[in-house]
Write an enzyme that holds these catalytic residues in place. Structure first.
Site, mmCIF file in Angstrom:
data_model
loop_
_atom_site.group_PDB
_atom_site.id
_atom_site.type_symbol
_atom_site.label_atom_id
_atom_site.label_comp_id
_atom_site.label_asym_id
_atom_site.label_seq_id
_atom_site.Cartn_x
_atom_site.Cartn_y
_atom_site.Cartn_z
ATOM 1 N N HIS A 4 0.831 -1.207 0.000
ATOM 2 C CA HIS A 4 0.000 0.000 0.000
ATOM 3 C C HIS A 4 0.867 1.260 0.000
ATOM 4 C CE1 HIS A 4 -3.608 2.405 1.072
ATOM 5 N NE2 HIS A 4 -2.730 3.132 1.737
ATOM 6 N N GLU A 5 1.819 1.309 0.915
ATOM 7 C CA GLU A 5 2.664 2.500 1.006
ATOM 8 C C GLU A 5 3.598 2.619 -0.188
ATOM 9 O OE1 GLU A 5 1.945 4.684 3.099
ATOM 10 O OE2 GLU A 5 0.601 3.447 4.316
ATOM 11 N N HIS B 125 1.920 4.681 -2.824
ATOM 12 C CA HIS B 125 2.085 6.123 -2.598
ATOM 13 C C HIS B 125 3.504 6.567 -2.976
ATOM 14 C CE1 HIS B 125 -1.753 6.359 -0.661
ATOM 15 N NE2 HIS B 125 -1.405 5.697 0.423
#
Length: 377
Positions: free
Chosen positions: A25-26, A29
């Site tokens: 997920h990170e 980003h």
């Protein structure tokens, strides 16, 4: 006999689920930020005090926090929870400010924020598509082969040979669609459209309610119509079709989540069914004990959950940021900082309240409250 894995096995399984999903997920980003030239100051798996880490040549600190329940990427210029410019940001030299998150146009900031949930969905699509390629897909037609006596289907008037066209207004393509629809709606009255002898008919049924217990002692309240297929059809698929099946399966799971939330909000499903980290840890250990395919399937399911929850328009979540970016794009100016500050405080309070609720539910599912009641009594 109830079989439960040990505590250490459960903890390791939980870390094996949450750690990679938070990283993915990170990383979404981070990679989107890199693409648009935003400097990342820190990439953390876990919260709290740093346990281990290193700094790369770009100045990004990669680290592990002691509480492995999430993670974050801190971009340059992202100096507060609402991602608003601060006096420190305004005082930066122009060259440094150009590499900050807040210096980017709203559409780039939106892509950076959306990339986290997007990569969670992509991971799930790859896993579910891989399963479809490896094991094939069920294409059993929605034709009634068996009607259980005294069942919801029998009471509604279904007979062998009926082809189910829709349930509750939703089109039915395969027999699995029937089971999936009924499973989520115990004791609910629903409309059934069928083809019988070439003519369309509309029937009504109250879906049966059944409680099941698995080998780990977990109890589930599920719905049953009480029908079975005449036979099963499972078809192999190729590499080109597999990702499309992954997208379809992911969409179906998101639809189930939306239905479940609607049932909880409307009171048709108890809030006790909401689980948190403790229950995820329990299920992680149980699924890993069943085998690697079951464990990988759980990773796909939780990855979809992570992506879906983060897209909810709640301040503090990715969806909350995207909501304010959409408002900014329409108004052609940022939302007032004071409004953002209060919105994000409210979002934080709501998330903390939700965490408290699911933790209470988790402890209740483990029998803590019954044990305390017994001690007091």
């Amino acid at each position: 006999m109830i079989e439960n894995p040990g505590v250490l096995f459960t903890v390791l399984a939980f870390v094996g689920v949450i750690g990679p999903l938070v990283f993915v997920h990170e990383m979404g980003h981070y990679l989107a930020g890199r693409w648009f030239g935003v400097k990342a100051e820190a990439f953390s798996i876990g919260f709290g005090r740093e346990v281990a880490g290193f700094t790369d040549r770009r100045g990004t600190r990669w680290k592990f926090g002691w509480l492995p329940l999430g993670g974050y990427v801190r971009f340059a210029g992202d100096m507060n929870s609402a991602s608003q410019p601060s006096p420190e940001w305004l005082s930066l030299p122009a060259a440094e400010r150009a590499q900050t998150f807040q210096a980017k146009p709203v559409w780039q900031r939106a892509i950076i924020v959306a990339a986290g949930p997007a990569i969670n969905f992509l991971l799930a699509i790859l896993i579910l598509g891989g399963f479809a390629y490896a094991y094939g897909v069920s294409r059993t037609p929605p034709i009634v082969g068996i009607v259980a006596p005294n069942s919801a289907a029998a009471a509604a008037g279904l007979i062998p040979g009926d082809r189910v066209r829709s349930l509750g207004g939703r089109a039915i393509e395969t027999f699995d669609d029937i089971a999936g629809f009924a499973r989520l709606r115990p004791a609910e009255r629903t409309e059934i459209v069928i083809d019988r002898n070439g003519a369309s008919q509309t029937l009504f049924a109250t879906i049966g309610e059944q409680r099941e217990r698995d080998r780990f002692g977990n109890e589930y309240r599920i719905g049953r119509l009480g029908i079975g297929p005449a036979g099963t059809v499972r078809q192999p698929i190729g590499l080109i079709e597999a990702p499309l099946v992954g997208v379809q399966r992911t969409g179906e799971i998101v639809g189930m989540m939306v239905d479940t939330i609607g049932q909880i909000v409307s009171g048709r499903r108890s809030m006790d069914e909401l689980g948190g980290p403790l229950r995820i840890a329990q299920v992680s250990g149980q699924q890993l004990s069943l085998g690697l395919p079951e464990f990988i399937g759980l990773i796909a399911l939780i990855s979809i959950n992570l992506g879906f929850i983060n897209l909810l328009p709640v301040p503090m979540l990715d969806g909350g940021h995207l909501l304010f970016y959409a408002i900014e794009a329409v108004r052609r100016r940022p939302v007032d900082p004071q409004v953002l500050e209060w919105a994000f405080r409210g979002g934080l309070a709501a998330l903390l309240a939700l965490m408290l609720l699911v933790t209470i539910n988790d402890l209740g599912a483990f029998g803590l409250w019954r044990s305390l009641a017994g001690l007091i009594g």
